[in-house]
Motif scaffolding. Structure first.
Motif, short mmCIF file in Angstrom:
data_model
loop_
_atom_site.label_atom_id
_atom_site.label_comp_id
_atom_site.label_asym_id
_atom_site.label_seq_id
_atom_site.Cartn_x
_atom_site.Cartn_y
_atom_site.Cartn_z
N CYS A 122 72.42 71.41 -5.47
CA CYS A 122 71.93 70.05 -5.66
C CYS A 122 70.95 69.66 -4.55
O CYS A 122 71.29 69.75 -3.36
CB CYS A 122 73.09 69.07 -5.69
SG CYS A 122 72.60 67.33 -5.84
N ASP A 123 69.76 69.26 -4.93
CA ASP A 123 68.77 68.69 -4.01
C ASP A 123 68.68 67.20 -4.28
O ASP A 123 68.29 66.78 -5.37
CB ASP A 123 67.40 69.34 -4.20
CG ASP A 123 67.38 70.79 -3.77
OD1 ASP A 123 67.86 71.08 -2.65
OD2 ASP A 123 66.91 71.65 -4.54
N GLY A 124 69.06 66.40 -3.26
CA GLY A 124 69.10 64.96 -3.43
C GLY A 124 68.01 64.25 -2.65
O GLY A 124 67.49 64.76 -1.65
N GLN A 125 67.66 63.07 -3.11
CA GLN A 125 66.62 62.25 -2.48
C GLN A 125 67.00 60.78 -2.61
O GLN A 125 67.11 60.26 -3.73
CB GLN A 125 65.27 62.50 -3.16
CG GLN A 125 64.15 61.57 -2.72
CD GLN A 125 63.58 61.95 -1.38
OE1 GLN A 125 62.94 62.98 -1.25
NE2 GLN A 125 63.81 61.12 -0.38
N THR A 126 67.26 60.13 -1.49
CA THR A 126 67.50 58.68 -1.56
C THR A 126 66.17 57.97 -1.75
O THR A 126 65.11 58.48 -1.40
CB THR A 126 68.17 58.16 -0.27
OG1 THR A 126 67.28 58.37 0.84
CG2 THR A 126 69.50 58.87 -0.01
N LYS A 146 71.06 67.89 0.80
CA LYS A 146 71.44 69.01 -0.06
C LYS A 146 72.96 69.03 -0.20
O LYS A 146 73.69 68.61 0.69
CB LYS A 146 70.96 70.34 0.53
CG LYS A 146 69.45 70.49 0.54
CD LYS A 146 69.03 71.86 1.03
CE LYS A 146 69.41 72.96 0.06
NZ LYS A 146 68.64 72.87 -1.19
N ALA A 147 73.41 69.53 -1.33
CA ALA A 147 74.85 69.59 -1.59
C ALA A 147 75.16 70.72 -2.56
O ALA A 147 74.26 71.27 -3.21
CB ALA A 147 75.35 68.26 -2.17
N LYS A 148 76.44 71.06 -2.62
CA LYS A 148 76.93 71.99 -3.64
C LYS A 148 77.88 71.21 -4.54
O LYS A 148 78.79 70.53 -4.05
CB LYS A 148 77.65 73.18 -3.02
CG LYS A 148 78.10 74.20 -4.07
CD LYS A 148 78.78 75.40 -3.44
CE LYS A 148 80.20 75.06 -3.04
NZ LYS A 148 80.96 76.26 -2.60
N ILE A 149 77.64 71.29 -5.83
CA ILE A 149 78.50 70.62 -6.80
C ILE A 149 79.33 71.67 -7.53
O ILE A 149 78.79 72.65 -8.05
CB ILE A 149 77.67 69.81 -7.82
CG1 ILE A 149 76.96 68.64 -7.11
CG2 ILE A 149 78.56 69.27 -8.94
CD1 ILE A 149 76.09 67.81 -8.02
N THR A 150 80.63 71.46 -7.56
CA THR A 150 81.55 72.33 -8.29
C THR A 150 82.15 71.53 -9.43
O THR A 150 82.72 70.46 -9.20
CB THR A 150 82.66 72.86 -7.38
OG1 THR A 150 82.08 73.58 -6.28
CG2 THR A 150 83.59 73.80 -8.16
N GLY A 164 69.54 56.97 -5.48
CA GLY A 164 68.54 58.02 -5.39
C GLY A 164 68.58 58.96 -6.59
O GLY A 164 69.13 58.62 -7.65
N GLN A 165 67.99 60.13 -6.40
CA GLN A 165 67.85 61.10 -7.47
C GLN A 165 68.46 62.42 -7.07
O GLN A 165 68.59 62.75 -5.89
CB GLN A 165 66.35 61.30 -7.79
CG GLN A 165 65.65 60.02 -8.24
CD GLN A 165 64.14 60.21 -8.36
OE1 GLN A 165 63.56 61.09 -7.71
NE2 GLN A 165 63.53 59.40 -9.21
N MET A 166 68.82 63.23 -8.07
CA MET A 166 69.39 64.56 -7.85
C MET A 166 68.75 65.57 -8.80
O MET A 166 68.49 65.24 -9.95
CB MET A 166 70.92 64.55 -8.08
CG MET A 166 71.70 63.62 -7.19
SD MET A 166 73.50 63.78 -7.47
CE MET A 166 73.62 63.11 -9.14
N ASN A 167 68.53 66.76 -8.30
CA ASN A 167 68.08 67.88 -9.11
C ASN A 167 69.08 69.01 -8.96
O ASN A 167 69.36 69.47 -7.85
CB ASN A 167 66.69 68.36 -8.69
CG ASN A 167 65.61 67.37 -9.08
OD1 ASN A 167 65.43 67.06 -10.24
ND2 ASN A 167 64.89 66.86 -8.07
N LEU A 168 69.64 69.46 -10.09
CA LEU A 168 70.68 70.48 -10.08
C LEU A 168 70.17 71.80 -10.65
O LEU A 168 69.41 71.81 -11.62
CB LEU A 168 71.89 70.04 -10.89
CG LEU A 168 72.90 69.06 -10.24
CD1 LEU A 168 72.25 67.71 -10.00
CD2 LEU A 168 74.13 68.92 -11.11
N THR A 169 70.61 72.89 -10.02
CA THR A 169 70.32 74.24 -10.52
C THR A 169 71.60 75.03 -10.51
O THR A 169 72.31 75.08 -9.51
CB THR A 169 69.29 74.95 -9.60
OG1 THR A 169 68.10 74.15 -9.52
CG2 THR A 169 68.94 76.32 -10.17
#
Length: 208
Positions: free
Chosen positions: A98-102, A114-118, A201-206
């Motif tokens: 996860c790439d996040g942007q406030t 940045k984060a990891k989503i499980t 904000g926004q998130m982009n997940l891969t």
């Protein structure tokens, strides 16, 4: 267990699935009992008199078959490609980068993170776990929407708790909406925080 129930909008009604499983369970149970009794009669023709307690037949009843079939559906069958399309429940299990942007109140970019989503998911339960270097959050409620135009959308509410030592951060609650690509390999979303941290904000997940 931190997994919780979730709603599916636009998919097959779960009560109807339970009805179908009940009908199938009755048919399967009747067939199994018939074969079992036929085997007992066949054994008797060869001079074998098996001692079959009544409890054995009760274990072959429709109730037992229903429990087994529901367990198979909940843990495995819903993920099968064809059945997943019929049920309109996407398989989101696994880890996501996860790439996040406030965003600032005026819409300009703010802090990047940045984060990891499980995502832990079964037929009727789900958990969305997001972990950054400073904090972690777990979903508390969720809903999946089958959108034929844009793909699947996941709405969920969460509770975030900062790591020990992160004195500038406070525990807070928020909500997120993620739209997944039709191939379920990526997703884009938005989040809104409140009750302790008023950011969005926004998130982009891969998918990893």
């Amino acid at each position: 267990m931190l997994e919780h129930e979730y709603t599916v909008l636009g998919g097959v009604n779960r009560a109807r699935i339970g009805h179908y499983l009940g009908v199938i369970s009755s048919i399967v149970s009747a067939g199994v009992v018939f074969v079992f009794l036929w085997a007992v009669d066949l054994a008797k023709t060869f001079g074998i008199f098996p001692n079959v307690p009544p409890s054995v037949l009760s274990l072959l009843g429709a109730g037992t078959v229903f429990v087994v079939l529901y367990w198979i559906l909940d843990r495995f069958a819903w993920r099968w490609s064809l059945l997943s399309k019929v049920l309109k429940v996407p398989n989101l299990c696994g880890e996501w980068d996860c790439d996040g942007q406030t965003l600032n109140p005026d819409g300009t970019p703010g802090f990047q993170w940045k984060a990891k989503i499980t995502i832990v998911q079964s037929w009727d339960r789900i958990r969305v776990r997001l972990k950054t270097a400073q904090s972690g959050s777990n979903s508390t409620s969720a809903a999946l929407i089958c959108d034929p135009a844009d793909g699947y959308r996941l709405f969920y509410g969460y509770k975030n708790d900062p790591n020990i030592g992160e004195t500038e951060l406070k525990s807070h609650r928020g909500s997120a909406e993620i739209t997944f690509a039709k191939d379920l390999r990526s997703g884009k979303g938005e989040y809104f925080n409140g009750y302790g941290r008023y950011t969005f904000g926004q998130m982009n997940l891969t998918r990893l």
